[in-house]
Design an enzyme around this catalytic site. Structure first.
Site, short mmCIF file in Angstrom:
data_model
loop_
_atom_site.label_atom_id
_atom_site.label_comp_id
_atom_site.label_asym_id
_atom_site.label_seq_id
_atom_site.Cartn_x
_atom_site.Cartn_y
_atom_site.Cartn_z
N GLY A 51 0.83 -1.20 0.00
CA GLY A 51 0.00 0.00 0.00
C GLY A 51 0.86 1.26 0.00
O GLY A 51 2.10 1.18 0.00
N THR A 61 -9.24 1.02 3.50
CA THR A 61 -9.07 2.47 3.68
C THR A 61 -10.06 3.33 2.88
O THR A 61 -9.99 4.55 2.95
CB THR A 61 -7.63 2.90 3.31
OG1 THR A 61 -7.36 2.46 1.97
CG2 THR A 61 -6.61 2.33 4.25
N TYR A 116 -15.65 3.79 9.03
CA TYR A 116 -14.18 3.64 8.95
C TYR A 116 -13.54 4.02 10.30
O TYR A 116 -12.74 3.26 10.85
CB TYR A 116 -13.65 4.53 7.82
CG TYR A 116 -12.16 4.67 7.78
CD1 TYR A 116 -11.34 3.61 7.38
CD2 TYR A 116 -11.53 5.87 8.16
CE1 TYR A 116 -9.95 3.74 7.35
CE2 TYR A 116 -10.15 6.01 8.12
CZ TYR A 116 -9.37 4.95 7.72
OH TYR A 116 -8.00 5.10 7.69
N TRP A 150 -4.79 12.52 6.39
CA TRP A 150 -4.78 13.06 5.02
C TRP A 150 -3.49 12.68 4.28
O TRP A 150 -2.76 13.53 3.79
CB TRP A 150 -4.95 14.57 5.05
CG TRP A 150 -6.27 15.07 5.55
CD1 TRP A 150 -7.14 14.43 6.37
CD2 TRP A 150 -6.85 16.35 5.29
NE1 TRP A 150 -8.23 15.22 6.63
CE2 TRP A 150 -8.08 16.41 5.98
CE3 TRP A 150 -6.47 17.46 4.54
CZ2 TRP A 150 -8.92 17.52 5.94
CZ3 TRP A 150 -7.30 18.57 4.51
CH2 TRP A 150 -8.52 18.59 5.19
N1 LIG Z 1 -4.80 7.31 3.43
C1 LIG Z 1 -5.03 8.17 4.41
O1 LIG Z 1 -5.34 9.34 4.18
C2 LIG Z 1 -4.91 7.73 5.86
C3 LIG Z 1 -5.11 8.68 6.87
C4 LIG Z 1 -4.97 8.29 8.19
C5 LIG Z 1 -4.63 6.98 8.50
N2 LIG Z 1 -4.46 6.06 7.51
C6 LIG Z 1 -4.09 4.70 7.87
O2 LIG Z 1 -2.77 4.47 7.38
C7 LIG Z 1 -2.61 3.11 6.97
C8 LIG Z 1 -2.03 3.06 5.58
O3 LIG Z 1 -2.89 3.75 4.70
P1 LIG Z 1 -2.65 3.75 3.12
O4 LIG Z 1 -3.35 4.92 2.57
O5 LIG Z 1 -1.21 3.50 2.85
O6 LIG Z 1 -3.50 2.46 2.75
P2 LIG Z 1 -3.55 1.61 1.38
O7 LIG Z 1 -2.73 2.27 0.32
O8 LIG Z 1 -4.98 1.30 1.11
O9 LIG Z 1 -2.76 0.28 1.81
C9 LIG Z 1 -3.33 -0.71 2.62
C10 LIG Z 1 -2.84 -2.04 2.12
O10 LIG Z 1 -3.46 -3.07 2.91
C11 LIG Z 1 -3.97 -4.06 1.99
N3 LIG Z 1 -5.09 -4.80 2.59
C12 LIG Z 1 -6.40 -4.44 2.60
N4 LIG Z 1 -7.13 -5.41 3.16
C13 LIG Z 1 -6.27 -6.40 3.51
C14 LIG Z 1 -6.44 -7.66 4.13
N5 LIG Z 1 -7.65 -8.11 4.49
N6 LIG Z 1 -5.35 -8.44 4.34
C15 LIG Z 1 -4.12 -7.99 3.97
N7 LIG Z 1 -3.89 -6.81 3.38
C16 LIG Z 1 -4.96 -6.02 3.15
C17 LIG Z 1 -4.43 -3.23 0.81
O11 LIG Z 1 -4.70 -4.04 -0.32
P3 LIG Z 1 -5.90 -3.54 -1.32
O12 LIG Z 1 -5.39 -2.28 -1.97
O13 LIG Z 1 -6.05 -4.69 -2.26
O14 LIG Z 1 -7.11 -3.28 -0.46
C18 LIG Z 1 -3.23 -2.30 0.65
O15 LIG Z 1 -2.18 -2.90 -0.06
C19 LIG Z 1 -3.98 2.47 7.12
O16 LIG Z 1 -3.99 1.72 8.32
C20 LIG Z 1 -4.95 3.63 7.20
O17 LIG Z 1 -6.09 3.31 7.98
C21 LIG Z 1 -4.57 6.41 6.19
#
Ligand SMILES: NC(=O)c1ccc[n+]([C@@H]2O[C@H](COP(=O)([O-])OP(=O)(O)OC[C@H]3O[C@@H](n4cnc5c(N)ncnc54)[C@H](OP(=O)(O)O)[C@@H]3O)[C@@H](O)[C@H]2O)c1
Length: 300
Positions: free
Chosen positions: A10, A74, A137, A162
């Site tokens: 991710g 996410t 979420y 963000w």
């Molecule tokens: N993005 C934001 O703005 C934001 C803000 C605050 C906090 N966060 C937190 O930061 C973290 C990273 O965010 P990110 O934006 O880097 O997320 P991301 O790009 O969506 O990466 C998450 C990864 O986890 C994988 N995943 C999803 N479901 C899974 C499962 N059941 N088993 C194993 N792997 C799985 C996803 O695969 P798929 O793509 O196939 O689903 C993806 O490769 C998350 O915990 C998120 O809640 C994000």
């Protein structure tokens, strides 16, 4: 030291891998393959974190010394439409990771979100402020936090907000793409938060993991803006002057999941592992745009 990163394919996971790989042995797990980029792929095991049995087996085989858990469902509006999946992945999946880490007796760093707060305080949220999520979420991520806190002793909970980075779909890329297609963009102006570059966050997490000051941390770039302000800065720094940004309200946008109106995080972690302030979000954005493939001619 061997570090296991969940969600390594991710956006944040990939930046963490890039940040940690030279100093640590990094292994990853994800539900999907590691995308093809200029970095060598990490040793990766494909697993669904909702499968607790398989996960525990895998953890025993990999025998990490430290676990960083970023894997999550996410899609905020997707979670609202599919609360079962949100709970399964973000809450129960995190419980599985916490149990598997506890089984090995290793510390766990869990990445959480500003969306655990309702945004009604109108003043930056500190680590000990009471969470009260507005959407599915946020509720599922908070349930994940609660499992991490109750199932382990040595944990870090890193709340951030963000996110944008080189390895994932994000707001910056969306705005730049829309700017190629349209002359006017409408962007929400009544939600305020802090844009955070995943590379800066990864560096801060690296610093934190070598400390033993466990607990909750708020880690974002400094400053704040609305999505409208963020969009304006993106276009300004990218030298796009001909596209107009028009502010709208969240009500006008009518998305499935309600969002907090003010979810700026502040850190009161002074004296712990990550005390120094992160650079302002505008500076981080400028660097991201410079590094971003294909974008040329930015003014200093
Ligand atoms: N993005 C934001 O703005 C934001 C803000 C605050 C906090 N966060 C937190 O930061 C973290 C990273 O965010 P990110 O934006 O880097 O997320 P991301 O790009 O969506 O990466 C998450 C990864 O986890 C994988 N995943 C999803 N479901 C899974 C499962 N059941 N088993 C194993 N792997 C799985 C996803 O695969 P798929 O793509 O196939 O689903 C993806 O490769 C998350 O915990 C998120 O809640 C994000």
């Amino acid at each position: 030291m061997k570090i296991l990163i969940t969600g390594i394919s991710g956006m944040l996971g990939m930046d963490l891998y890039e940040t940690l790989r030279e100093e640590y042995e990094v292994v990853g797990l994800d539900i999907k393959d590691f995308p093809s980029i200029s970095l060598p792929s990490p040793p990766l095991r494909k697993v669904d974190i909702t499968d607790g049995h398989e996960l525990r087996k895998l953890f025993r085989q990999l025998a990490p010394d430290f676990v960083i858990h970023t894997a999550a469902y996410t899609d905020v509006d997707g979670c609202e439409r599919n609360p079962d999946r949100a709970h399964r992945v973000n809450a129960l999946g995190t419980r599985n990771i916490a149990l598997a880490s506890q089984d090995l007796g290793v510390p766990l760093m869990y990445v959480s979100t500003d969306f655990v707060f309702d945004g009604k305080k109108n003043y930056p949220y500190a680590e000990l402020d009471e969470p009260h999520p507005l959407n599915v979420y946020g509720k599922s991520k908070l349930a994940g936090e609660n499992y991490v806190r109750s199932l382990g002793e040595r944990y870090f909970i890193v709340r951030t907000s963000w996110l944008y980075g080189r390895y994932g779909k994000n707001f910056v890329e969306t705005i730049l793409k829309l700017a190629e297609e349209k002359e006017e963009l409408t962007v929400v102006d009544d939600q305020v938060g802090c844009p955070t570059y995943t590379r800066d966050l990864a560096q801060k997490m690296k610093k934190l993991l070598s400390s033993s000051s466990y607990g909750i941390y708020h880690i974002t770039n400094s400053g704040s803006c609305s999505w409208y302000g963020f969009a304006q800065e993106i276009l300004k720094l990218a030298g796009i002057r001909e596209v107009k940004v028009i502010p709208i309200t969240s009500e006008e946008l009518a998305r499935s999941a309600p969002r907090p109106q003010f979810s700026v995080l502040k850190s009161s972690s002074s004296g712990r592992g990550a005390e120094d302030t992160m650079r302002p979000w505008e500076e981080a954005l400028k660097e991201y745009l410079k590094e971003r493939k294909g974008l040329k001619g930015l003014e200093d």
